[in-house]
Design a protein around this motif. Structure first.
Motif, PDB file in Angstrom:
ATOM      1  N   ILE B  60       0.840  -1.241  -0.005  1.00 21.82           N
ATOM      2  CA  ILE B  60      -0.009  -0.040   0.209  1.00 21.82           C
ATOM      3  C   ILE B  60       0.831   1.352   0.133  1.00 21.82           C
ATOM      4  N   LYS B  61       0.377   2.468  -0.286  1.00 19.81           N
ATOM      5  CA  LYS B  61       1.010   3.506  -0.211  1.00 19.81           C
ATOM      6  C   LYS B  61       2.104   3.765  -1.165  1.00 19.81           C
ATOM      7  N   GLY B  62       2.241   3.054  -2.230  1.00 23.02           N
ATOM      8  CA  GLY B  62       3.223   3.201  -3.066  1.00 23.02           C
ATOM      9  C   GLY B  62       4.580   2.363  -2.785  1.00 23.02           C
ATOM     10  N   PHE B  63       4.586   1.670  -1.828  1.00 24.04           N
ATOM     11  CA  PHE B  63       5.797   0.903  -1.538  1.00 24.04           C
ATOM     12  C   PHE B  63       5.872  -0.474  -1.973  1.00 24.04           C
ATOM     13  N   GLU B  64       7.125  -0.979  -2.157  1.00 27.93           N
ATOM     14  CA  GLU B  64       7.464  -2.127  -2.746  1.00 27.93           C
ATOM     15  C   GLU B  64       8.742  -2.822  -1.978  1.00 27.93           C
ATOM     16  N   ALA B  65       8.889  -3.971  -1.887  1.00 29.53           N
ATOM     17  CA  ALA B  65       9.846  -4.734  -1.197  1.00 29.53           C
ATOM     18  C   ALA B  65      10.448  -5.970  -2.096  1.00 29.53           C
ATOM     19  N   GLU B  66      11.857  -6.131  -1.775  1.00 28.41           N
ATOM     20  CA  GLU B  66      12.243  -7.110  -2.636  1.00 28.41           C
ATOM     21  C   GLU B  66      13.064  -8.124  -1.874  1.00 28.41           C
ATOM     22  N   PHE B  67      12.494  -9.455  -1.944  1.00 28.43           N
ATOM     23  CA  PHE B  67      13.109 -10.545  -1.078  1.00 28.43           C
ATOM     24  C   PHE B  67      14.285 -11.119  -1.926  1.00 28.43           C
ATOM     25  N   LYS B  68      15.482 -11.075  -1.156  1.00 28.90           N
ATOM     26  CA  LYS B  68      16.741 -11.630  -1.831  1.00 28.90           C
ATOM     27  C   LYS B  68      17.283 -12.480  -0.893  1.00 28.90           C
ATOM     28  N   ARG B  69      16.941 -13.967  -1.374  1.00 25.13           N
ATOM     29  CA  ARG B  69      17.590 -14.974  -0.752  1.00 25.13           C
ATOM     30  C   ARG B  69      18.783 -14.971  -0.330  1.00 25.13           C
ATOM     31  N   SER B  70      19.834 -14.667  -1.337  1.00 28.16           N
ATOM     32  CA  SER B  70      21.220 -14.828  -1.201  1.00 28.16           C
ATOM     33  C   SER B  70      21.748 -14.011  -0.234  1.00 28.16           C
ATOM     34  N   GLN B  71      20.880 -12.805   0.075  1.00 19.92           N
ATOM     35  CA  GLN B  71      21.448 -11.788   1.164  1.00 19.92           C
ATOM     36  C   GLN B  71      20.785 -11.852   2.201  1.00 19.92           C
ATOM     37  N   SER B  72      19.698 -12.670   2.395  1.00 20.08           N
ATOM     38  CA  SER B  72      18.821 -12.793   3.449  1.00 20.08           C
ATOM     39  C   SER B  72      18.079 -11.199   3.944  1.00 20.08           C
ATOM     40  N   SER B  73      17.674 -10.600   2.934  1.00 21.03           N
ATOM     41  CA  SER B  73      17.415  -9.314   2.912  1.00 21.03           C
ATOM     42  C   SER B  73      15.993  -9.017   2.469  1.00 21.03           C
ATOM     43  N   PHE B  74      15.158  -8.068   2.911  1.00 21.50           N
ATOM     44  CA  PHE B  74      13.977  -7.759   2.369  1.00 21.50           C
ATOM     45  C   PHE B  74      13.750  -6.117   2.674  1.00 21.50           C
ATOM     46  N   ASN B  75      14.405  -5.416   1.739  1.00 18.60           N
ATOM     47  CA  ASN B  75      14.413  -4.013   1.808  1.00 18.60           C
ATOM     48  C   ASN B  75      13.245  -3.636   1.232  1.00 18.60           C
ATOM     49  N   LEU B  76      12.737  -2.352   1.792  1.00 14.61           N
ATOM     50  CA  LEU B  76      11.628  -1.744   1.426  1.00 14.61           C
ATOM     51  C   LEU B  76      12.095  -0.407   0.668  1.00 14.61           C
ATOM     52  N   ARG B  77      11.298  -0.207  -0.364  1.00 12.45           N
ATOM     53  CA  ARG B  77      11.589   0.968  -1.265  1.00 12.45           C
ATOM     54  C   ARG B  77      10.434   1.842  -1.519  1.00 12.45           C
ATOM     55  N   LYS B  78      10.607   3.061  -1.766  1.00 11.33           N
ATOM     56  CA  LYS B  78       9.480   4.027  -2.481  1.00 11.33           C
ATOM     57  C   LYS B  78      10.385   4.996  -3.417  1.00 11.33           C
ATOM     58  N   PRO B  79       9.706   4.901  -4.453  1.00 11.37           N
ATOM     59  CA  PRO B  79      10.354   5.912  -5.683  1.00 11.37           C
ATOM     60  C   PRO B  79      10.361   7.367  -5.192  1.00 11.37           C
ATOM     61  N   SER B  80       9.205   7.996  -4.453  1.00 12.91           N
ATOM     62  CA  SER B  80       9.294   9.053  -4.295  1.00 12.91           C
ATOM     63  C   SER B  80       8.410   9.551  -2.985  1.00 12.91           C
ATOM     64  N   VAL B  81       9.129   9.913  -1.866  1.00 14.98           N
ATOM     65  CA  VAL B  81       8.606  10.068  -0.497  1.00 14.98           C
ATOM     66  C   VAL B  81       7.539  11.200  -0.292  1.00 14.98           C
TER      67      VAL B  81
END
Lengths: 113, 114
Positions: B60-81
């Motif tokens: 929601i609210k224009g957010f996205e997140a990418e799961f990267k298994r190799s890095q054990s990461s799940f970073n949250l992103r938004k193009p324009s805050v």
């Protein structure tokens, strides 16, 4: 509106007093939880209940007790409050059918003096 | 042991700038992953979740997140805050074997400069 209701919103309490934080949900979720939120520590689980009639200890259960007499209600009791229990308390619920998503109440801010 | 790390306690970005909030986890398998947002004085609200499939999830609210298994990461992103995005953001891991077990990061507080 479906969700979780917590009461009171805020309370100041003298040390040694007994306090019950109330939590009611109307979503018929199986599981309910109590978390405390402290600056820099995120959310820590106090107690949980998988279903009515059962409860379990979380990460920081000492000084707290819970009961789950029915599906909707999950009160948290501080038998004898201490200043270290000053915190914001969040009740949450989840349902396996709802795929592990937690729904949170608005929180109860408790200050123990 | 399972854990969730949000290395940034505070982040300040200008309105209109892009945002990335970091989240790393330690878990024995591929977990369920969540981002929650907490506005001042409010409870936590689900932004998005990852269970399986496409590793880029929209919320929601224009957010996205990418799961990267190799890095054990799940970073949250938004193009324009937007200024209304100022809040605290929590990453969480759900145990795939126990539907009622969750592990939360300590949160990242986002400030938005006008």
């Amino acid at each position: 509106i479906a969700g979780i209701t917590q009461a009171p919103t805020s309370q100041i309490l003298a040390a040694g007093r007994r306090m019950t934080l109330r939590c009611t949900q109307d979503m018929r979720h199986n599981a309910m939880y109590w978390y405390r939120q402290d600056l820099g520590l995120g959310l820590r689980l106090i107690h949980y209940s998988n279903t009515a009639g059962t409860t379990g200890k979380g990460e920081v259960p000492d000084g707290y007790s819970v009961s789950r007499a029915n599906t909707d209600d999950f009160p948290l009791t501080l038998a004898s409050a201490v200043p270290s229990q000053t915190s914001v308390y969040f009740c949450a619920s989840s349902d396996q059918a709802g795929a592990n998503v937690l729904t949170f109440g608005a929180g109860s801010r408790l200050t123990v003096l | 042991a399972q854990s969730v790390t949000q290395p940034d306690i505070h982040i300040t970005v200008s309105e209109g700038a892009s945002l990335e909030l970091r989240c790393n986890y330690s878990y024995g398998a591929t977990p369920y992953l969540f981002w929650y947002v907490q506005s001042p004085g409010q409870g936590l609200q689900l932004l998005l979740k990852y269970f399986s499939g496409d590793t880029l999830v929209q919320g929601i609210k224009g957010f996205e997140a990418e799961f990267k298994r190799s890095q054990s990461s799940f970073n949250l992103r938004k193009p324009s805050v937007h200024w209304s995005d100022a809040a605290e953001y929590f990453c969480a891991v759900g145990d795939v074997y126990n539907f009622n077990k969750f592990y939360f990061g300590s949160g990242t507080k986002l400030n938005v400069k006008p």
